[in-house]
Design a protein around this motif. Structure first.
Motif, mmCIF file in Angstrom:
data_model
loop_
_atom_site.group_PDB
_atom_site.id
_atom_site.type_symbol
_atom_site.label_atom_id
_atom_site.label_comp_id
_atom_site.label_asym_id
_atom_site.label_seq_id
_atom_site.Cartn_x
_atom_site.Cartn_y
_atom_site.Cartn_z
ATOM 1 N N ALA A 1 3.091 5.868 -2.911
ATOM 2 C CA ALA A 1 4.234 6.748 -3.145
ATOM 3 C C ALA A 1 4.241 6.943 -4.477
ATOM 4 N N ALA A 2 4.132 5.829 -5.546
ATOM 5 C CA ALA A 2 4.206 5.774 -6.914
ATOM 6 C C ALA A 2 3.194 6.645 -7.616
ATOM 7 N N ALA A 3 1.910 6.577 -6.858
ATOM 8 C CA ALA A 3 0.734 7.414 -7.432
ATOM 9 C C ALA A 3 1.121 8.940 -7.155
ATOM 10 N N ALA A 4 1.729 9.174 -5.917
ATOM 11 C CA ALA A 4 2.081 10.654 -5.683
ATOM 12 C C ALA A 4 3.207 11.257 -6.426
ATOM 13 N N GLU A 5 4.000 10.374 -7.151
ATOM 14 C CA GLU A 5 5.033 10.747 -8.136
ATOM 15 C C GLU A 5 4.678 10.959 -9.644
ATOM 16 N N GLY A 6 3.564 10.420 -9.575
ATOM 17 C CA GLY A 6 3.133 10.667 -11.137
ATOM 18 C C GLY A 6 2.597 9.884 -12.031
ATOM 19 N N SER B 1 0.810 -1.101 0.180
ATOM 20 C CA SER B 1 -0.042 0.023 0.189
ATOM 21 C C SER B 1 0.652 1.109 -0.064
ATOM 22 N N LEU B 2 1.946 1.296 0.634
ATOM 23 C CA LEU B 2 2.654 2.571 0.728
ATOM 24 C C LEU B 2 3.260 2.767 -0.428
ATOM 25 N N VAL B 3 4.180 1.466 -1.017
ATOM 26 C CA VAL B 3 4.506 1.865 -2.341
ATOM 27 C C VAL B 3 3.713 2.220 -3.379
ATOM 28 N N THR B 4 2.544 1.663 -3.204
ATOM 29 C CA THR B 4 1.491 1.989 -4.335
ATOM 30 C C THR B 4 1.040 3.647 -4.162
#
Length: 53
Positions: free
Chosen positions: A48-53, A43-46
């Motif tokens: 973070a990836a969504a926030a990056e773009g 969940s954290l990785v997902t």
């Protein structure tokens, strides 16, 4: 019920990579707790990836 060795190794690698925990610490976790940590990391990785773009 047995747990697939390949799946166990995947969970260990995933938790160790992201949390930098030792093999002994991860193996000391109960199955449910180890699976839960793996899920939380995902969940954290997902997110973070969504926030990056």
């Amino acid at each position: 019920m047995t747990y697939a060795t390949d799946r166990l190794h995947e969970e260990i690698a995933y938790v160790a990579y992201h949390f930098h925990w030792s093999l002994e610490d991860i193996l000391d976790l109960e199955h449910f707790d180890r699976r839960r940590y793996a899920g939380e990391i995902a969940s954290l990785v997902t997110r973070a990836a969504a926030a990056e773009g």
